[in-house]
Scaffold this active site. Structure first.
Site, mmCIF file in Angstrom:
data_model
loop_
_atom_site.group_PDB
_atom_site.id
_atom_site.type_symbol
_atom_site.label_atom_id
_atom_site.label_comp_id
_atom_site.label_asym_id
_atom_site.label_seq_id
_atom_site.Cartn_x
_atom_site.Cartn_y
_atom_site.Cartn_z
ATOM 1 N N TRP A 134 -3.016 -0.854 0.718
ATOM 2 C CA TRP A 134 -3.408 -2.109 1.353
ATOM 3 C C TRP A 134 -4.405 -2.896 0.515
ATOM 4 O O TRP A 134 -4.717 -4.039 0.848
ATOM 5 C CB TRP A 134 -4.048 -1.807 2.722
ATOM 6 C CG TRP A 134 -5.030 -0.668 2.648
ATOM 7 C CD1 TRP A 134 -4.775 0.640 2.973
ATOM 8 C CD2 TRP A 134 -6.370 -0.707 2.152
ATOM 9 N NE1 TRP A 134 -5.880 1.417 2.705
ATOM 10 C CE2 TRP A 134 -6.880 0.617 2.209
ATOM 11 C CE3 TRP A 134 -7.201 -1.721 1.676
ATOM 12 C CZ2 TRP A 134 -8.182 0.949 1.800
ATOM 13 C CZ3 TRP A 134 -8.492 -1.390 1.267
ATOM 14 C CH2 TRP A 134 -8.964 -0.076 1.331
ATOM 15 N N ASN A 135 -4.983 -2.318 -0.535
ATOM 16 C CA ASN A 135 -6.169 -2.965 -1.098
ATOM 17 C C ASN A 135 -5.863 -4.249 -1.881
ATOM 18 O O ASN A 135 -6.708 -5.137 -1.949
ATOM 19 C CB ASN A 135 -7.018 -1.980 -1.903
ATOM 20 C CG ASN A 135 -6.318 -1.389 -3.088
ATOM 21 O OD1 ASN A 135 -5.088 -1.449 -3.172
ATOM 22 N ND2 ASN A 135 -7.070 -0.820 -4.000
ATOM 23 N N LYS A 158 7.686 0.525 1.128
ATOM 24 C CA LYS A 158 6.968 1.113 2.273
ATOM 25 C C LYS A 158 5.504 0.747 2.030
ATOM 26 O O LYS A 158 4.826 1.357 1.201
ATOM 27 C CB LYS A 158 7.158 2.635 2.336
ATOM 28 C CG LYS A 158 6.493 3.276 3.561
ATOM 29 C CD LYS A 158 5.037 3.589 3.288
ATOM 30 C CE LYS A 158 4.303 4.213 4.450
ATOM 31 N NZ LYS A 158 3.696 3.236 5.365
ATOM 32 N N ALA A 160 1.445 -0.066 3.145
ATOM 33 C CA ALA A 160 0.446 0.584 4.002
ATOM 34 C C ALA A 160 0.558 0.021 5.421
ATOM 35 O O ALA A 160 0.830 -1.174 5.611
ATOM 36 C CB ALA A 160 -0.948 0.355 3.442
ATOM 37 N N SER A 161 0.298 0.874 6.399
ATOM 38 C CA SER A 161 0.559 0.504 7.793
ATOM 39 C C SER A 161 -0.343 -0.619 8.300
ATOM 40 O O SER A 161 -0.030 -1.246 9.321
ATOM 41 C CB SER A 161 0.398 1.733 8.696
ATOM 42 O OG SER A 161 1.410 2.662 8.398
ATOM 43 N N SER A 211 -3.668 7.134 -2.635
ATOM 44 C CA SER A 211 -4.601 8.248 -2.787
ATOM 45 C C SER A 211 -3.926 9.452 -3.436
ATOM 46 O O SER A 211 -2.705 9.567 -3.463
ATOM 47 C CB SER A 211 -5.147 8.631 -1.420
ATOM 48 O OG SER A 211 -4.077 9.088 -0.619
ATOM 49 N N GLU A 232 0.057 5.815 -9.376
ATOM 50 C CA GLU A 232 -1.217 5.144 -9.673
ATOM 51 C C GLU A 232 -2.172 5.549 -8.561
ATOM 52 O O GLU A 232 -2.074 5.055 -7.437
ATOM 53 C CB GLU A 232 -1.025 3.623 -9.674
ATOM 54 C CG GLU A 232 -0.045 3.099 -10.708
ATOM 55 C CD GLU A 232 -0.571 3.151 -12.124
ATOM 56 O OE1 GLU A 232 -1.732 3.560 -12.323
ATOM 57 O OE2 GLU A 232 0.182 2.797 -13.032
ATOM 58 N N LEU A 233 -3.067 6.483 -8.868
ATOM 59 C CA LEU A 233 -3.875 7.084 -7.800
ATOM 60 C C LEU A 233 -5.336 6.646 -7.896
ATOM 61 O O LEU A 233 -5.630 5.594 -8.421
ATOM 62 C CB LEU A 233 -3.700 8.597 -7.850
ATOM 63 C CG LEU A 233 -2.222 9.046 -7.821
ATOM 64 C CD1 LEU A 233 -2.107 10.554 -7.897
ATOM 65 C CD2 LEU A 233 -1.496 8.500 -6.609
ATOM 66 N N CYS A 266 -9.114 0.537 -7.173
ATOM 67 C CA CYS A 266 -9.035 1.802 -7.916
ATOM 68 C C CYS A 266 -9.855 1.717 -9.190
ATOM 69 O O CYS A 266 -10.470 2.692 -9.598
ATOM 70 C CB CYS A 266 -7.584 2.122 -8.218
ATOM 71 S SG CYS A 266 -6.706 0.764 -8.999
ATOM 72 N N GLU A 363 -14.212 9.927 -4.943
ATOM 73 C CA GLU A 363 -14.157 8.483 -5.125
ATOM 74 C C GLU A 363 -14.863 7.776 -3.967
ATOM 75 O O GLU A 363 -14.559 8.046 -2.806
ATOM 76 C CB GLU A 363 -12.685 8.045 -5.169
ATOM 77 C CG GLU A 363 -12.476 6.553 -5.279
ATOM 78 C CD GLU A 363 -10.991 6.175 -5.263
ATOM 79 O OE1 GLU A 363 -10.180 6.934 -4.696
ATOM 80 O OE2 GLU A 363 -10.668 5.116 -5.816
#
Ligand code: NAP
Length: 458
Positions: A134-135, A158, A160-161, A211, A232-233, A266, A363
């Site tokens: 979502w960011n 898909k 983020a909710s 994440s 990409e975490l 991130c 983090e």
């Protein structure tokens, strides 16, 4: 987690979205597959015209998109608008460059392999699943979608909710611009619905930004299915400041690097590792600048830092800071969640961190900076690399030899010297260690979801 917009500024439920049914998901997979069969037979010029049209639509609608982003996840309006414009520019970048990036190569001396001709082609794989955070509700998706579609792949998102309105905006964007129906569709599904989609044989690859636990879970399924994956975490990027640095610029940049996107990027700098000779001067100025930031509603003019995206995000950040303070860290500013409605957390600077504190290893996804004192450049490198993450990094030094020394030794996917980490369509983006595998953006990003086909002709 419900698929819903909950205003981070006051916690009110704005709108809930019913998830897609199994039949609707099946239909979207089928149409994405059919669209791929059509898209792979179009030429680059046709795709580029559609992509330019989609970019123009997004840019023309940037104000509306920015308002949606601000309401869904709390990003200050000016930053949200900039995100939409940046996304449109990345679309144009790939529209103009895809053909060159995917032109393959030709063997100068094919007789060496017994051929009259030998060359390579980059070809699309098919339907690619994108699991997104979502960011940056538009940018994260676009840095996958623009290269994927230009290569002739199709995309299933898909998202983020908590950002369903952004997800549904993207659902319609590419078809409005002329791409075959089904080229890019959103699946309103919970995280638990990802596995079935990824195991569908028509879905040929997956990319996940999010994440580390989500990445591990999706990569395990992709491994089981032998499907390519890009991850990409998270990151806990170091920001090294050496005595030769321009301290005014380093401090000003450090503030932006830590707090842009409400501290929820991130590649926000999260650990500030400062040479002992300038540590106290840096800390004093950095603290003052962080304390001076204006925390406020994302749509209020002049807001530097809005609310965090959700209650859980705020509580997790609070727990990290509380743990550090309980174990002996000091907050030179901030250090406690704000009272009142909304998920606000003040810009915070912590010192005196030790490996026993969670914040040393985890983090901090919010405007919380950890400042470390380093004895010398090698001590700074030791602290910088003492992390399971390896996304990006920054070095502030005017000493050319020191720059080379650090560039060679930082364990990260990128080093920004006398600047802050950022993403550009022109440059590869991605991490090592627990920050992920693979690269997005640049030529590498579009090739990630292509079959590099070798052609040998007698
Ligand atoms: P998240 O909780 O991992 O969610 C990301 C996406 O993964 C969402 O769509 C989420 O769906 C889905 N998801 C979560 N668990 C899953 C599972 N077990 N299987 C399948 N899908 C799953 O991450 P976030 O909180 O949205 O984003 C913050 C994290 O993303 C931070 O660690 C940040 O550093 C990282 N990030 C990395 C980059 C990069 O480029 N390296 C960029 C941006 C963010 P639901 O929303 O439905 O749970």
């Amino acid at each position: 987690m419900p698929i819903a917009i909950i205003d981070p500024a006051d916690g009110t439920l704005i709108r809930e979205y019913p998830p897609h049914t199994d039949a609707e998901v099946a239909d979207r997979i089928a149409t994405a597959h059919t669209a791929h069969l059509a898209l792979r037979d179009t030429d680059f010029a046709t795709r580029a015209a559609w992509m330019h049209r989609a970019a123009d639509l997004l840019e023309a609608e940037a104000d509306q998109v920015a308002a949606t982003i601000a309401q869904e996840m709390g990003k200050p309006l000016a930053q949200a608008r900039a995100e939409a414009v940046k996304s449109a520019n990345a679309m144009r970048f790939y529209a103009d460059r895809a053909e060159g990036f995917l032109s393959g190569g030709r063997l100068d001396d094919p007789s060496a392999v017994g051929a009259a001709e030998a060359y390579t082609l980059y070809q699309p794989l098919g339907v690619v699943l994108a699991v997104m955070p979502w960011n940056y509700p538009i940018w994260q998706v676009m840095r996958f979608a623009a290269p994927a579609l230009m290569a002739g792949n199709t995309g299933l998102l898909k998202h983020a909710s908590n950002v369903p309105a952004s997800a549904m905006y993207l659902d319609g964007l590419f078809a409005r611009a002329g791409f075959p129906a089904g080229s890019f569709r959103t699946l309103l599904i919970p995280a638990s619905g990802v596995e079935a989609v990824l195991r569908d044989p028509r879905v040929r690859a997956v990319t996940l930004t999010g994440s580390e636990p989500a990445g591990r879970s999706v990569a395990a399924i992709a491994g089981d299915e032998v499907k390519p994956v890009v991850l990409e975490l998270g990151g806990s990027d170091p920001f090294l400041v050496m005595p030769s640095a321009d301290l005014d610029r380093a401090v000003a940049t450090a503030v932006t690097a830590r707090t842009s996107n409400n501290g929820q990027a991130c590649i926000n700098a999260k650990r500030f590792i400062v040479h002992t000779d300038i540590h106290d001067a840096f800390l004093e100025r950095f603290t003052a600048a962080m304390a001076a930031l204006r925390v406020g509603h994302p749509t209020a003019p002049g807001t530097d830092v809005g609310p965090l995206a959700g209650e859980q995000a705020r509580d997790e950040l609070s727990a990290l800071v509380d743990d550090a303070l309980a174990k002996g860290a000091t907050a030179t500013t901030g250090g406690a969640a704000a009272d009142g409605p909304g998920w606000y957390y003040p810009p915070t600077v912590l010192t005196g961190l030790t490996p026993q504190m969670r914040l040393y290893a985890e983090e901090a996804f919010g405007p919380v900076a950890a400042v470390y004192r380093a004895d010398d450049v090698d001590d700074a490198l030791r602290i910088a690399n003492d992390t399971s993450f390896g996304l990006s990094s920054a070095l502030w030094s005017q000493d050319a030899a020191e720059q080379e020394h650090v560039i060679a030794r930082l364990e990260a996917g990128a080093v920004f010297v006398n600047g802050m980490s950022a993403s550009y369509p022109e440059l590869p983006f991605g991490g090592i260690k627990d920050s992920g595998v693979g690269r997005e953006l640049s030529a590498d990003g579009i090739r990630a979801f292509c079959n590099l086909k070798t052609v040998w002709r007698a």
